[in-house]
Design a protein around this motif. Sequence first.
Motif, PDB file in Angstrom:
ATOM      1  N   TRP A  43       0.866  -1.179   0.000  1.00 42.40           N
ATOM      2  CA  TRP A  43       0.000   0.000   0.000  1.00 42.40           C
ATOM      3  C   TRP A  43       0.898   1.222   0.000  1.00 42.40           C
ATOM      4  O   TRP A  43       1.946   1.249   0.648  1.00 42.40           O
ATOM      5  N   GLU A  44       0.496   2.266  -0.741  1.00 40.02           N
ATOM      6  CA  GLU A  44       1.297   3.488  -0.802  1.00 40.02           C
ATOM      7  C   GLU A  44       0.382   4.704  -0.729  1.00 40.02           C
ATOM      8  O   GLU A  44      -0.665   4.737  -1.362  1.00 40.02           O
ATOM      9  N   GLY A  45       0.809   5.693   0.034  1.00 39.49           N
ATOM     10  CA  GLY A  45       0.071   6.941   0.158  1.00 39.49           C
ATOM     11  C   GLY A  45       1.006   8.117  -0.064  1.00 39.49           C
ATOM     12  O   GLY A  45       2.215   7.982   0.004  1.00 39.49           O
ATOM     13  N   GLU A  46       0.433   9.258  -0.317  1.00 44.96           N
ATOM     14  CA  GLU A  46       1.215  10.462  -0.610  1.00 44.96           C
ATOM     15  C   GLU A  46       1.032  11.510   0.479  1.00 44.96           C
ATOM     16  O   GLU A  46       0.022  11.531   1.169  1.00 44.96           O
ATOM     17  N   SER A  47       1.967  12.386   0.631  1.00 44.79           N
ATOM     18  CA  SER A  47       1.924  13.616   1.403  1.00 44.79           C
ATOM     19  C   SER A  47       1.182  13.516   2.740  1.00 44.79           C
ATOM     20  O   SER A  47      -0.022  13.680   2.816  1.00 44.79           O
ATOM     21  N   LEU A  48       1.928  13.261   3.777  1.00 47.59           N
ATOM     22  CA  LEU A  48       1.387  13.182   5.130  1.00 47.59           C
ATOM     23  C   LEU A  48       1.766  14.427   5.915  1.00 47.59           C
ATOM     24  O   LEU A  48       2.942  14.760   6.015  1.00 47.59           O
ATOM     25  N   SER A  49       0.771  15.089   6.455  1.00 44.66           N
ATOM     26  CA  SER A  49       1.060  16.211   7.350  1.00 44.66           C
ATOM     27  C   SER A  49       1.439  15.648   8.719  1.00 44.66           C
ATOM     28  O   SER A  49       1.216  14.468   9.001  1.00 44.66           O
ATOM     29  N   GLU A  50       1.983  16.480   9.561  1.00 41.05           N
ATOM     30  CA  GLU A  50       2.338  16.050  10.903  1.00 41.05           C
ATOM     31  C   GLU A  50       1.081  15.697  11.678  1.00 41.05           C
ATOM     32  O   GLU A  50       0.036  16.334  11.519  1.00 41.05           O
ATOM     33  N   GLY A  51       1.165  14.670  12.508  1.00 38.60           N
ATOM     34  CA  GLY A  51       0.042  14.297  13.353  1.00 38.60           C
ATOM     35  C   GLY A  51      -0.432  12.884  13.120  1.00 38.60           C
ATOM     36  O   GLY A  51       0.160  12.132  12.354  1.00 38.60           O
ATOM     37  N   PRO A  52      -1.533  12.492  13.782  1.00 42.98           N
ATOM     38  CA  PRO A  52      -2.047  11.130  13.665  1.00 42.98           C
ATOM     39  C   PRO A  52      -2.827  10.917  12.362  1.00 42.98           C
ATOM     40  O   PRO A  52      -3.507  11.822  11.882  1.00 42.98           O
ATOM     41  N   HIS A  53      -2.698   9.721  11.799  1.00 45.24           N
ATOM     42  CA  HIS A  53      -3.403   9.341  10.571  1.00 45.24           C
ATOM     43  C   HIS A  53      -3.860   7.892  10.681  1.00 45.24           C
ATOM     44  O   HIS A  53      -3.237   7.095  11.368  1.00 45.24           O
ATOM     45  N   ARG A  54      -4.936   7.561   9.949  1.00 44.08           N
ATOM     46  CA  ARG A  54      -5.427   6.178   9.858  1.00 44.08           C
ATOM     47  C   ARG A  54      -5.783   5.904   8.408  1.00 44.08           C
ATOM     48  O   ARG A  54      -6.466   6.695   7.777  1.00 44.08           O
ATOM     49  N   TYR A  55      -5.313   4.761   7.903  1.00 40.82           N
ATOM     50  CA  TYR A  55      -5.567   4.373   6.511  1.00 40.82           C
ATOM     51  C   TYR A  55      -6.010   2.922   6.450  1.00 40.82           C
ATOM     52  O   TYR A  55      -5.289   2.039   6.925  1.00 40.82           O
ATOM     53  N   ALA A  56      -7.169   2.654   5.850  1.00 39.30           N
ATOM     54  CA  ALA A  56      -7.592   1.286   5.569  1.00 39.30           C
ATOM     55  C   ALA A  56      -6.724   0.782   4.421  1.00 39.30           C
ATOM     56  O   ALA A  56      -6.658   1.406   3.363  1.00 39.30           O
ATOM     57  N   LEU A  57      -6.038  -0.328   4.624  1.00 43.15           N
ATOM     58  CA  LEU A  57      -5.084  -0.815   3.636  1.00 43.15           C
ATOM     59  C   LEU A  57      -5.736  -1.537   2.461  1.00 43.15           C
ATOM     60  O   LEU A  57      -5.102  -1.722   1.434  1.00 43.15           O
ATOM     61  N   GLY A  58      -6.988  -1.974   2.607  1.00 38.00           N
ATOM     62  CA  GLY A  58      -7.684  -2.609   1.498  1.00 38.00           C
ATOM     63  C   GLY A  58      -7.083  -3.939   1.077  1.00 38.00           C
ATOM     64  O   GLY A  58      -7.175  -4.313  -0.084  1.00 38.00           O
ATOM     65  N   LEU A  59      -6.449  -4.638   2.001  1.00 37.16           N
ATOM     66  CA  LEU A  59      -5.835  -5.919   1.684  1.00 37.16           C
ATOM     67  C   LEU A  59      -6.753  -7.055   2.090  1.00 37.16           C
ATOM     68  O   LEU A  59      -7.269  -7.082   3.197  1.00 37.16           O
ATOM     69  N   ASN A  60      -6.953  -8.004   1.192  1.00 36.47           N
ATOM     70  CA  ASN A  60      -7.771  -9.184   1.474  1.00 36.47           C
ATOM     71  C   ASN A  60      -6.826 -10.330   1.808  1.00 36.47           C
ATOM     72  O   ASN A  60      -6.349 -11.027   0.924  1.00 36.47           O
ATOM     73  N   LEU A  61      -6.553 -10.520   3.091  1.00 35.20           N
ATOM     74  CA  LEU A  61      -5.573 -11.499   3.535  1.00 35.20           C
ATOM     75  C   LEU A  61      -6.243 -12.686   4.208  1.00 35.20           C
ATOM     76  O   LEU A  61      -7.247 -12.530   4.899  1.00 35.20           O
TER      77      LEU A  61
END
Length: 90
Positions: A43-61
Amino acid sequence: MRALIVPNPVTDGTPVLALDARGGFDKVSVKVFSVSGRRAGFWEGESLSEGPHRYALGLNLANGTYHFLVEMEKDGKALDRKAGIFFILR
């Protein structure tokens, strides 16, 4: 930087990357590997500002134990890496 896969264990849905980016980054990538070392997801994302973040990875494992590596880049240089383990139990 602090990086976790939540919830752990993942019992429903997709793994979510929870991270705290200190200083901001241009790019974040997550590589997921099985215990045998086979790459199970990316999974790859762009441009993160400072602070907390949450991303659903969308992986079917499948059920099992997985290792993850989170890499942060700024200006084309790797600045930080975090590794960890998470579990899929459905």
